[in-house]
Design a protein around this motif. Structure first.
Motif, mmCIF file in Angstrom:
data_model
loop_
_atom_site.group_PDB
_atom_site.id
_atom_site.type_symbol
_atom_site.label_atom_id
_atom_site.label_comp_id
_atom_site.label_asym_id
_atom_site.label_seq_id
_atom_site.Cartn_x
_atom_site.Cartn_y
_atom_site.Cartn_z
ATOM 1 N N ASP A 178 49.560 -22.579 -60.188
ATOM 2 C CA ASP A 178 49.413 -23.023 -58.853
ATOM 3 C C ASP A 178 50.151 -22.136 -57.841
ATOM 4 N N HIS A 179 51.255 -21.828 -58.140
ATOM 5 C CA HIS A 179 52.003 -21.075 -57.224
ATOM 6 C C HIS A 179 51.676 -19.540 -56.806
ATOM 7 N N GLY A 180 51.381 -18.807 -58.206
ATOM 8 C CA GLY A 180 51.141 -17.509 -58.297
ATOM 9 C C GLY A 180 49.811 -17.216 -57.310
ATOM 10 N N ILE A 181 48.862 -18.041 -57.853
ATOM 11 C CA ILE A 181 47.446 -17.841 -57.077
ATOM 12 C C ILE A 181 47.601 -18.283 -55.813
ATOM 13 N N THR A 182 48.349 -19.300 -55.270
ATOM 14 C CA THR A 182 48.420 -19.659 -53.931
ATOM 15 C C THR A 182 48.876 -18.471 -53.197
ATOM 16 N N VAL A 183 50.199 -17.756 -53.668
ATOM 17 C CA VAL A 183 50.805 -16.691 -53.002
ATOM 18 C C VAL A 183 49.914 -15.571 -52.761
ATOM 19 N N LEU A 184 49.173 -15.436 -53.900
ATOM 20 C CA LEU A 184 48.291 -14.202 -54.144
ATOM 21 C C LEU A 184 47.024 -14.411 -52.930
ATOM 22 N N LEU A 185 46.523 -15.360 -52.953
ATOM 23 C CA LEU A 185 45.619 -15.752 -51.772
ATOM 24 C C LEU A 185 45.984 -15.894 -50.310
ATOM 25 N N ALA A 186 47.384 -16.287 -50.196
ATOM 26 C CA ALA A 186 47.954 -16.249 -48.732
ATOM 27 C C ALA A 186 48.033 -14.993 -48.236
ATOM 28 N N ARG A 187 48.085 -13.775 -49.127
ATOM 29 C CA ARG A 187 48.228 -12.570 -48.467
ATOM 30 C C ARG A 187 46.767 -12.202 -47.812
ATOM 31 N N GLY A 188 45.739 -12.985 -48.133
ATOM 32 C CA GLY A 188 44.552 -12.524 -47.346
ATOM 33 C C GLY A 188 43.779 -11.188 -47.813
ATOM 34 N N GLU A 189 44.385 -10.660 -48.738
ATOM 35 C CA GLU A 189 43.797 -9.355 -49.091
ATOM 36 C C GLU A 189 42.448 -9.573 -49.903
ATOM 37 N N LEU A 190 42.448 -10.557 -50.708
ATOM 38 C CA LEU A 190 41.136 -10.654 -51.409
ATOM 39 C C LEU A 190 40.130 -11.865 -50.724
ATOM 40 N N ASP A 191 39.105 -11.576 -50.876
ATOM 41 C CA ASP A 191 37.897 -12.410 -50.153
ATOM 42 C C ASP A 191 37.756 -13.861 -50.620
ATOM 43 N N LEU A 192 38.574 -14.395 -50.913
ATOM 44 C CA LEU A 192 38.641 -15.702 -51.740
ATOM 45 C C LEU A 192 39.519 -16.711 -51.002
ATOM 46 N N GLU A 193 38.909 -17.720 -51.042
ATOM 47 C CA GLU A 193 39.678 -19.161 -50.561
ATOM 48 C C GLU A 193 39.766 -20.077 -51.428
ATOM 49 N N ALA A 194 40.835 -20.857 -51.457
ATOM 50 C CA ALA A 194 40.753 -22.066 -52.386
ATOM 51 C C ALA A 194 41.626 -23.251 -51.874
ATOM 52 N N ASP A 195 41.312 -24.371 -52.009
ATOM 53 C CA ASP A 195 41.995 -25.347 -51.823
ATOM 54 C C ASP A 195 43.238 -25.729 -52.688
ATOM 55 N N LEU A 196 44.468 -25.099 -52.505
ATOM 56 C CA LEU A 196 45.238 -24.697 -53.560
ATOM 57 C C LEU A 196 46.607 -24.695 -52.845
ATOM 58 N N ALA A 197 47.757 -25.319 -53.364
ATOM 59 C CA ALA A 197 49.244 -25.208 -52.682
ATOM 60 C C ALA A 197 50.067 -24.872 -53.863
ATOM 61 N N SER A 198 51.278 -24.226 -53.629
ATOM 62 C CA SER A 198 52.398 -23.773 -54.491
ATOM 63 C C SER A 198 52.893 -25.155 -54.936
ATOM 64 N N ASP A 199 53.487 -25.035 -56.120
ATOM 65 C CA ASP A 199 53.991 -26.129 -56.792
ATOM 66 C C ASP A 199 55.276 -26.346 -56.775
ATOM 67 N N THR A 200 55.814 -25.536 -55.659
ATOM 68 C CA THR A 200 57.301 -25.687 -55.507
ATOM 69 C C THR A 200 58.016 -26.791 -55.324
ATOM 70 N N ARG A 201 59.017 -27.412 -56.308
ATOM 71 C CA ARG A 201 59.607 -28.568 -56.244
ATOM 72 C C ARG A 201 60.986 -28.538 -57.137
#
Lengths: 346, 346
Positions: free
Chosen positions: B184-207
């Protein structure tokens, strides 16, 4: 008393270099923005290290990031500074350094040889300080960030059970001692940047102060009130913090403060006050008058402490002020560092 | 045995992003360049935290720098990560987090509001994790450096006297448990960079994972052999390190590893293995078979641990290898992360 606490507001819209210089702007940032969120008993002291009690053992913990520019300068380098800086923050908290952890933020493209030299410098400094680097972390950021490397060290030490240090314990009549000449580090780093048309035979004073502190504790623990290593912001800022926290005046005998001629000369040319220049291998101590002679004798016997001297005393008034007296009888108010004439010296 | 130690040489002429990715290149840097200089008993273990014995009290200490890009992402931010990351390194060392120290390296020009948001995030994360930030340091570097801010946290914890963790204690037949879904964390951060044309309903698991670890220790301490939070390099790298250090094989049942469909989908599109993706709120535990059920039950009862599950077991051979078995009966070798497909995710 909570009702008597000074309320500082941090209203600056952006972070500037001065906020990292260790002087007034740094203090406003810490007191006006960081403390309101993170405040707790240990942090409220704002010393170089925080105290923790764990199952009857009194520990000191501390952390510093190092971003000195250039990373290598006469007498030392960022790796050596990162070890000694944290060892010294523990030492002036009365704690024998036990273990350090270190993190590296590296810039992509950094030559491995430059990294290796700093790792070797860290290892040698740790060996000299008698402390082990027991863990850490490495991150790499893109080329153009991080100036080669930033190093952060955190340390844990065991507090000597004989000492009880606090600005609040400082009393009028207490004596202010200084371990040796000031300003060497800041001026060395400034000149090493090569931006000024000045050359000087000068080296950083980076070194562990623990051997001196240990001798001082052995000789004068019952009279030892307060210690501080005057790094960013220099002696003037450290003593202003003391005056403020203790609610006392510090009367500094300006002629008694050892400053090398080359440092004094550079300061005169550049318009700096040596009292504002950073040190990395000196410390200030406040001791009760009856222990002052024993403390000084002990310091002078430690290799590197030969130039230790008494530089002033604590007075009741004017409260929260540092005054410097000259041999001609005049006095001047010595303020904390304002602005950042010397960015990134540690 | 020293005679059997693997000698790693670090021959790369320059530092690259992959050296900070937590995979093979990171390990070569640590083993080939850092350890030869800084080697000592505590560091030799290469765990997430180092152990120290102080006057009969067993402490764990750890430090991590955080350089995540972007600093704010769905489900968290650099400040929250900096607290949870260090809390979790202590937790998987079996240590209740006691105190943290934090340093900030700030970029000149950073809006104060951005800094304030992160300080607030740190304070809230510390409160949630039940740990105080007792000290720290702030440095400021020129505009254009440091991407806004880098945060370093170091932590001290008291090791639970009931646990004795070490890869060396892991035995064939031991069970591998995982606290919840990975990637969850790695993919969330990757998508948050906005460099990929991908969107997902996902959040980091930081806790903080300490509540889960505490429950696990209460339920299964005598059978608890090893824990690790699979951050950079993911589950694959953590288990490869275990296999290597313990000299055992890890047989992973790939279908048992929980991966959200959206993470699996993103990995398929991008050509990543979810086992290599970073997590910030999960941990792996190895427990002896007789304690596996009790351990799992305890984990599932902790809020956030409901998805905890058994994902594999320890075998004698092939030594130092991680194998993944699929439901069709085949197996594949799962390697450590090589290169850095996902730079700066923490």
């Amino acid at each position: 008393m909570v009702t008597g606490a000074t309320k500082v507001r941090f209203g600056d819209p952006r972070i500037e270099l001065a906020h990292g210089a260790g002087g007034k702007a740094s203090r406003r940032l810490v007191e006006g923005l960081l403390l309101p969120y993170l405040s707790n008993e240990a942090l409220a002291d704002l010393g170089d290290a925080a105290y923790l009690e764990v199952q009857g053992v009194r520990l000191a913990v501390t952390a510093d990031s190092f971003v000195v520019k250039p990373p290598v300068f006469p007498g030392g380098s960022i790796g050596e500074l990162a070890i000694n800086g944290t060892v010294n923050d523990l030492a002036v908290a009365g704690a024998k350094p036990l273990a350090l952890v270190a993190t590296l933020i590296l810039e992509a493209g950094l030559p491995t040889s430059a990294l290796e030299a700093e790792v070797a410098a860290m290892a040698e400094a740790a060996r000299r300080a008698g402390v082990a680097v027991v863990g850490g972390d490495t991150k790499v950021v893109e080329h153009g960030k991080a100036d080669g490397f930033y190093i952060t060290t955190a340390g844990v030490g065991v507090v000597d059970s004989r000492v009880s240090l606090s600005a609040k314990g400082v009393r009028p009549g207490d004596q202010v001692l200084l371990s040796g000449p000031i300003g060497d580090h800041g001026i060395t780093v400034l000149l090493a940047r090569g931006e000024l048309d000045l050359e000087a035979d000068l080296a950083s004073d980076t070194r562990p102060v623990w051997p001196m502190v240990a001798a001082l504790v052995d000789a004068a623990a019952p009279g030892l009130r307060w210690m501080r290593d005057p790094t960013r912001g220099g002696v003037a800022t450290a003593l202003n913090e003391l005056a403020r926290e203790a609610g006392v005046a510090v009367l500094l005998e300006e002629e008694a403060v050892p400053v090398r001629p080359v440092v004094r000369g550079a300061c005169e040319i550049l318009g700096f006050d040596p009292l504002h220049i950073a040190n990395e291998g000196q410390f200030l101590a406040v001791v009760s008058p009856e222990y002052a002679d024993a403390a000084l004798e002990a310091l002078k016997r430690v290799p590197g402490g030969e130039a230790a001297t008494r530089v002033g005393e604590i007075r009741e008034t004017p409260a929260k002020v540092v005054l410097a007296s000259s041999r001609y009888g005049g006095t001047r108010v010595v303020d904390m560092l304002v602005g950042d004439p010397l960015p990134r010296i540690c």
